[in-house]
Design a protein around this motif. Structure first.
Motif, short mmCIF file in Angstrom:
data_model
loop_
_atom_site.label_atom_id
_atom_site.label_comp_id
_atom_site.label_asym_id
_atom_site.label_seq_id
_atom_site.Cartn_x
_atom_site.Cartn_y
_atom_site.Cartn_z
N GLN A 113 0.82 -1.21 0.00
CA GLN A 113 0.00 0.00 0.00
C GLN A 113 0.85 1.26 0.00
O GLN A 113 0.47 2.26 -0.59
CB GLN A 113 -0.90 0.01 1.22
N GLN A 149 12.64 6.63 6.52
CA GLN A 149 13.44 7.16 7.63
C GLN A 149 12.92 8.47 8.18
O GLN A 149 13.24 8.84 9.29
CB GLN A 149 14.88 7.42 7.16
N TYR A 190 6.07 8.40 12.56
CA TYR A 190 6.47 7.70 11.33
C TYR A 190 5.28 7.10 10.61
O TYR A 190 5.25 7.01 9.40
CB TYR A 190 7.44 6.56 11.68
N TYR A 233 -1.64 -5.98 8.75
CA TYR A 233 -2.07 -4.60 8.99
C TYR A 233 -1.35 -3.72 7.99
O TYR A 233 -0.13 -3.54 8.09
CB TYR A 233 -1.73 -4.18 10.42
N CYS A 234 -2.07 -3.22 6.99
CA CYS A 234 -1.47 -2.39 5.94
C CYS A 234 -0.30 -3.17 5.36
O CYS A 234 -0.48 -4.26 4.85
CB CYS A 234 -1.08 -1.03 6.50
N ASP A 235 0.94 -2.69 5.42
CA ASP A 235 2.06 -3.46 4.87
C ASP A 235 2.80 -4.29 5.91
O ASP A 235 3.88 -4.78 5.64
CB ASP A 235 3.06 -2.50 4.20
N PHE A 236 2.22 -4.43 7.11
CA PHE A 236 2.87 -5.20 8.18
C PHE A 236 2.28 -6.59 8.28
O PHE A 236 1.08 -6.79 8.10
CB PHE A 236 2.66 -4.52 9.53
N TYR A 283 7.93 -5.89 8.21
CA TYR A 283 7.50 -4.77 7.37
C TYR A 283 7.87 -5.12 5.94
O TYR A 283 9.04 -5.07 5.56
CB TYR A 283 8.14 -3.47 7.81
N CYS A 284 6.85 -5.49 5.15
CA CYS A 284 7.13 -6.08 3.85
C CYS A 284 7.62 -5.08 2.82
O CYS A 284 8.22 -5.47 1.82
CB CYS A 284 5.87 -6.74 3.31
N CYS A 294 9.88 -2.77 2.91
CA CYS A 294 11.27 -2.31 2.93
C CYS A 294 12.19 -3.48 3.15
O CYS A 294 11.84 -4.44 3.84
CB CYS A 294 11.42 -1.31 4.07
N ASP A 352 16.92 1.48 7.46
CA ASP A 352 15.96 2.48 7.00
C ASP A 352 14.71 2.50 7.84
O ASP A 352 14.20 3.55 8.20
CB ASP A 352 15.53 2.16 5.55
N ASN A 368 13.08 2.60 12.91
CA ASN A 368 12.29 3.51 13.75
C ASN A 368 10.81 3.36 13.48
O ASN A 368 9.98 3.42 14.38
CB ASN A 368 12.70 4.96 13.48
N LEU A 369 10.48 3.15 12.23
CA LEU A 369 9.09 2.97 11.83
C LEU A 369 8.52 1.71 12.47
O LEU A 369 7.41 1.70 13.01
CB LEU A 369 9.09 2.87 10.30
N GLU A 380 7.98 2.12 16.20
CA GLU A 380 6.75 2.86 16.52
C GLU A 380 5.54 1.95 16.42
O GLU A 380 4.64 1.99 17.26
CB GLU A 380 6.62 4.04 15.55
#
Lengths: 311, 212
Positions: free
Chosen positions: A237, A278, A287, B116-119, B141-142, B144, B149, B152-153, B156
């Motif tokens: 997405q 990032q 984020y 969940y979304c891209d997770f 996290y698919c 990335c 990178d 941190n995302l 969170e």
């Protein structure tokens, strides 16, 4: 009798003329009735013929009289005013059956609507013409004969020039690599690889950007037959959103006279995505928003925002 | 194939393993995640026989993951690893003379898979010989492939449903010779699971934690 000059129609003479028409009709009917009835019963044949002929003559004379009377009255009636504002369409209003055929009122509404539409379209075109948004070669307005045939030359650039411009832009940015393909004729298709973040496929039409599609770095860009796949959306997405934003960007950066400046601005904007995962959003500081990273990049400042956070 | 982080969630005070797992499921569903089936990860231990005297025998771990059902991964702890197809298990049987299966040491983690979304979030119960020993949570996290990178995302995101149990950057990424900015591969995920299984093996058996 009213003055014919002032009043368009002489109403009294009009009503008298209508009466005269009725009288004429009835005398004509009498003529045909007597013919239909035939000869009346009398003692001798001569008497019958004479009576029949006399009656017939009387009837015809009354018809003649009535016709003369009608002609006299019709000259007095006068013509309706020439300056009739409704002309032919006004005649539709003269014999209405309003419930079943409301023709005249519908006609009036249609005219009012089309006049308003024309007015608004004029306003809109004057506003839109302030910004030159043309993406095609067609000249609008006056015919081609009066205007010298000036086709914008930017739509028919030689392929070598396009290759040079693209390779120059590719060298500008070290973390972005641009590969040029020509799978379908002279239109260039660029494969832009941005760091290890994304791959974008940009379909061009001479030096104008036509379409773009963005996928993840690890997604497959080739279709089964080995050609570049320019149609399937990304599986993620986040990149689907970036594709939408890139399409908005290529509509935003426009300058028909200098397409290489446009391509350079677009590539500079695309390059800001190298830190897609990032950078936090400039507005909310986080984020993630609904599971998505800040996918919007402002067109002037290149700051990162979430799609829902942008102004 | 994205960046994965595997961590262990301690069982909540006064609750059983199943109840803690249910609590996590509820939190995820509140966030808006959608259940997408089940997953399992298992690990079998093999002793290398025929060693030189005095040296402890090296342990070979053969692991399987439902994300890659046609593959087997074999690795030494902290050492090199290989990816092979499912017939590798049969090969291990044939290599009985060199590698002996430690039957009682099979560890596996089974549970549900959420998207969940891209997770992709997988919450599993770690069990060893049918007794539940702990809870494993894997977050992937698919979109990335570079851990540096998107760390941190991911942090969170994990904080939103794990709260204080959010882990630090997995050592497997920081220990890489090429650094944090190289693309991941499936071995990284397996190494993290191996580390977690090792920790679980050393733990004491939890009281009253039979798998229901």
């Amino acid at each position: 009798m009213a003055d014919v000059m002032n009043v368009g129609v002489n109403l009294e003479a009009f009503s008298q003329a209508i009466n005269a028409i009725q009288a004429l009709r009835s005398s004509v009917t009498r003529v045909f009735d007597s013919l239909k009835d035939g000869m009346k019963n009398k003692e001798t044949l001569e008497g019958r013929e004479k009576a029949f002929i006399t009656e017939f003559q009387d009837n015809l004379q009354s018809v003649n009289r009535d016709l003369n009377e009608l002609e006299r009255l019709s000259t007095l009636v006068g013509r309706p005013s020439e300056s009739h504002p409704l002309h032919n369409s006004g005649l539709l209003s003269l014999d209405p059956v309003q419930d079943k055929t409301p023709l005249y009122s519908q006609l009036l509404q249609a005219y009012k609507w089309s006049n308003k539409l024309q007015y608004h379209a004029g306003l809109a075109s004057s506003l839109l013409n302030q910004q030159s948004l043309k993406r095609s070669a067609n000249q609008m307005g006056t015919s081609a004969k009066r205007r010298p045939k000036v086709q914008p030359s930017t739509l028919a650039l030689p392929t070598q020039y396009v290759d040079d411009v693209i390779s120059r832009i590719g060298r500008m940015f070290p973390d972005m690599s641009i590969e040029l393909f020509r799978p379908n004729g002279t239109s260039a298709v660029l494969l832009v690889t941005l760091g290890k973040v994304l791959k974008a496929i940009v379909v061009m039409r001479s030096l104008f950007i036509d379409r773009t599609i963005v996928r993840g770095y690890h997604e497959n860009v080739y279709s089964e037959d080995g050609k570049l796949d320019i149609w399937s959306k990304s599986n993620y997405q986040a990149f689907q959103k970036v594709t939408d934003h890139a399409t908005t960007a290529l509509l935003h950066y426009q300058l028909p006279q200098m397409p290489d400046v446009v391509v350079r601005s677009f590539m500079t904007w695309l390059r800001s995505y190298i830190k897609l995962f990032q950078t936090p959003c400039q507005r909310c500081g986080k984020y993630l928003q609904e599971g998505l990273p800040p996918t919007w990049r402002d067109f002037r400042t290149l700051e990162a925002f979430h799609d829902t956070c942008r102004q | 194939m994205g960046v994965t982080c595997v961590c262990q969630v301690p069982v909540a005070e006064g609750k059983s393993v199943q109840q803690t797992v249910d609590m996590l499921h509820k939190k995820l569903e509140q966030l808006g995640a959608i259940k997408q089936g089940n997953f399992w990860v298992d690990c079998e231990t093999y002793h290398a026989t025929g060693n030189a005297t005095g040296q402890p025998s090296k342990l070979l771990y053969v692991m399987h993951n439902s994300e890659t059902p046609l593959s087997s991964m074999a690795l030494f702890e902290g050492g090199p690893g290989l990816t092979a197809d499912a017939n590798f298990d049969v090969l291990m049987v044939k290599l009985k003379s060199h590698f002996q299966n430690a039957k009682g040491h099979k560890v596996e983690s089974r549970g549900t898979r959420y998207r969940y979304c891209d997770f992709l979030v997988k919450i599993g119960t770690v069990a060893m010989s049918s007794s539940a020993r702990g809870i494993s949570v894997e977050v992937e996290y698919c979109a990335c492939v570079i851990p540096g990178d998107c760390w941190n995302l991911m942090k969170e995101f994990m904080q939103s449903f794990l709260g204080s149990s959010t882990p630090e950057l997995p050592a497997v990424f920081t220990n890489k010779a090429e650094g944090l900015y190289t693309p991941v591969d499936c071995m990284d995920t397996m190494s993290q699971y191996l580390e977690l299984f090792g920790k679980v093996r050393k733990q004491q058996v939890l009281p009253g934690s039979g798998v229901r």
